[in-house]
Structures are given as C-alpha cells and as structure tokens.
Enzyme design. Structure first.
Site, mmCIF file in Angstrom:
data_model
loop_
_atom_site.group_PDB
_atom_site.id
_atom_site.type_symbol
_atom_site.label_atom_id
_atom_site.label_comp_id
_atom_site.label_asym_id
_atom_site.label_seq_id
_atom_site.Cartn_x
_atom_site.Cartn_y
_atom_site.Cartn_z
ATOM 1 N N ILE A 151 0.866 -1.179 0.000
ATOM 2 C CA ILE A 151 0.000 0.000 0.000
ATOM 3 C C ILE A 151 0.904 1.231 0.000
ATOM 4 O O ILE A 151 2.068 1.158 0.377
ATOM 5 C CB ILE A 151 -1.002 0.026 1.194
ATOM 6 C CG1 ILE A 151 -0.295 -0.128 2.545
ATOM 7 C CG2 ILE A 151 -2.082 -1.020 1.033
ATOM 8 C CD1 ILE A 151 -1.236 -0.096 3.744
ATOM 9 N N ASP A 152 0.365 2.350 -0.460
ATOM 10 C CA ASP A 152 1.169 3.555 -0.627
ATOM 11 C C ASP A 152 1.684 4.092 0.707
ATOM 12 O O ASP A 152 1.089 3.865 1.755
ATOM 13 C CB ASP A 152 0.348 4.657 -1.321
ATOM 14 C CG ASP A 152 -0.121 4.236 -2.698
ATOM 15 O OD1 ASP A 152 0.605 3.475 -3.363
ATOM 16 O OD2 ASP A 152 -1.224 4.650 -3.104
ATOM 17 N N LYS A 153 2.766 4.848 0.615
ATOM 18 C CA LYS A 153 3.409 5.434 1.798
ATOM 19 C C LYS A 153 2.394 6.128 2.718
ATOM 20 O O LYS A 153 2.386 5.912 3.922
ATOM 21 C CB LYS A 153 4.469 6.443 1.338
ATOM 22 C CG LYS A 153 5.125 7.213 2.469
ATOM 23 C CD LYS A 153 6.044 8.305 1.955
ATOM 24 C CE LYS A 153 6.586 9.140 3.098
ATOM 25 N NZ LYS A 153 7.395 10.266 2.617
#
Length: 344
Positions: A151-153
């Site tokens: 998942i994104d930062k």
C-alpha cells in the site's frame, strides 16, 4: 566502429536503475527534460551529470543531455553502484503486528511508512523492519522479501507478509486470482450521486507525469492494465463523501486514480490534486476550515481497513479488521460537524 558513438559498457560493471520505453505520442523533447518528469527526486543537474558520465542510453547507445527523445525510444539509466533497494539493511523500526504464525504475519501499517525501498526512500521502510525481525523471508517476483502486496506510503492499514516460500506462492495466487478481500475507507471530494457502483478502467502510467497513474479507455485501453473498484457510500458530509471501496484488482494507486477518474479525488491527495479545495464555497471561513482539516490529516484520506484471505496451510478463511486511524477519524469528525452546521 563510429568513434562518436560510445558503446554500452560491460554490463557486469553497471546496474540498471531506470528503464522506459517512450510513448508513441511523445513530441521531440530533450532527454534531460524528459527524465525529470519520469524519475522521482531527479534534478536537471543530476540527470545532466549522469549523461556526462555516459550513464544514459537510448537504444543501447550513450547519449548527451541534449538528445531529443522520439516515440518508442528505449531509455536506460545505468550507474556503477547497485540500486539502493538491492542493499537492504535490517532496521529496528517498530511495526504493529496484529497476527503472526509460522507462515505469515498481518501488519497494520501507519501512514508515512514506505513499504519497500525505492527512489528517495532507502531506509526506514517496512521491509527494513521485516528483515531486522526475520531471517530468510521469501522474495516475491520483484525480489522484495515477504511482500505479497503493498500500500502507498501515505495510506494506512493492513498488509499480509509471507514468511515461507509456500505462503508467498499461495497468497500471491489469491491476490492474482482476485479471491482475497480488501476493503478501504476513503474520504473523497464532492457528493457522489450513486449509493454504490463499480468503476472499471484500465490503469497505466500517466503519459506526461510518471509519478501519476491514469485511466485508459477504448482505443487506448491497451496502455493500461484492467482495474475494477466497487464502492459504497457510507456517509455524505456536504462537500465530501465517506466511501467504502472494495478492490477486485490491485493496481498502483488504484482507488486514488479511479476516484479521480469519476470526479471525486481523494481528500488531501497531493499527488492527484486533492490538496486543493475542489468543492465548496468561496467564503474565507470555509477555506480556513478546510485548511484545518488538511492540518489534522496531512495525507490522502485512505485506510486499508479490512483484509481477508485463505490461510496457505490450513485453508481456513481469515479476516482482519482495523479501526480508522486517529488523524483520519478527526478529519471525518470535523466534516460531520460542518455538515450538521450547514443543515441548521
């Protein structure tokens, strides 16, 4: 051999850091300018220095920084040291493990933690934390230890990590075959008309901005990969809507791209324009209210809330659920208060 055409140096001495094929619609553009759009954290000076060192190749021939890129050019940027993601070092970083057994663990990732090392983020990542805690994690197809998905930062929430080769193969197949369950909670700009619907549109790299993805439809569909997002409205809060999104596929930035595509960019998603006031009034008071919401939630309003999969050893279906984190919860509460005030 033409002395003005330096040949590709010995592959054993160089490591590929970036590789691109130029889009068929690309107008002629200096390669230093072109690469600035495509390489994260790259300055023009850095790119020009790489060209001077003979590290930028087009169709396997070194080029200068003023080379004009053409459609279908194959660009490679090579350096004499390996990419940092190949130099993984374990780091004692706290991680919130909500379940663990012999085969796998489930992590609740906080916003701000990068999942794996990459351009600009070579330490402090979830992988650094994992390899500190575990020996011999299995690599995925991208040579990343333990990672089944990512998942994104600046997205918070649930991830499953494989601890054995068998678990990696089994879990990866579930994600590929769309049998895993993933539900995200998102706060988006605007009042979504339908109570629930499905967004379908192939997702691929944005032709003008490599840091974004975009939806490709009809004749251009082959530029992207199929992506399907099902959403349900949970709460209407005036100029924003709280939604549940269930992923059928797992493309990079999928929810962020699909929601923008239907005109409902994620709240405070700076990469996709959601950090601007996209809906609402022109009153200074309202502007101040939104700025306060941005301060409370300094990231895109997206949380991976629920994760379900079949256990690779027992075959039992397991489901995990997390609370919406405090920063996002505070932002939602602010909008609830605002929406109530507007109804009075």
């Amino acid at each position: 051999m033409d002395s003005h055409t330096p040949q590709l140096p010995d592959e054993n001495d160089l490591y590929e850091h970036h590789a691109f094929t130029v889009d068929k619609g690309q107008a002629p553009l200096r390669i230093d300018k072109y690469l600035m759009n495509f390489v994260e954290n790259a300055t023009r000076n850095k790119i020009q220095a790489a060209a001077k060192e003979g590290s930028i190749f087009v169709n396997d021939v070194a080029v200068k920084s003023n080379y004009k890129v053409k459609p279908f050019d194959k660009i490679r940027v090579l350096f004499s040291h390996p990419p940092f993601e190949n130099l993984l070092v374990g780091e004692d970083i706290p991680i919130d493990v909500i379940y663990e057994d012999y085969d796998l663990l489930v992590v609740n990732k906080e916003a701000g933690i990068v999942v794996h090392p990459g351009h600009g983020n070579y330490s402090g990542t979830l992988i650094n934390a994992l390899i500190y805690r575990f020996d011999n994690l299995p690599n995925n197809s991208s040579e990343r230890p333990g990672l089944v998905h990512r998942i994104d930062k600046d997205t918070s929430g649930l991830l499953v990590v494989a601890k054995t080769e068998e678990a990696m193969a089994h879990l990866s197949a579930q994600f590929a075959n769309k049998t895993s369950e993933r539900e995200y909670i998102a706060l988006v700009w605007g009042n979504i008309e339908e109570e629930n619907s499905t967004i379908e549109g192939n997702i691929g790299r944005h032709p003008k901005n490599r840091l974004q993805n975009t939806v490709f439809l009809d004749d251009e569909a082959e530029k992207g990969k199929p992506a399907v997002t099902h959403y349900t409205v949970l709460e209407r809060l005036g100029y924003v809507t709280l939604v549940s999104c269930k992923l059928e596929t797992g493309r990079t930035h999928q929810i962020r791209v699909h929601m923008k595509h239907i005109g409902h960019t994620l709240f405070n998603d700076a990469r996709y324009g959601g950090e601007k006031i996209l809906k609402g009034t022109t009153f200074t008071k309202y502007k101040q209210f939104v700025e306060n919401c941005f301060k409370v939630l300094p990231r895109q309003a997206l949380h991976a809330k629920t994760l379900g999969f079949e256990h690779p050893r027992t075959g039992k279906f397991m489901q995990f659920d997390t609370e919406i984190p405090d920063d996002m919860q505070q932002c939602i509460e602010k909008w609830r208060g605002y929406a109530k005030h507007q109804e009075m």
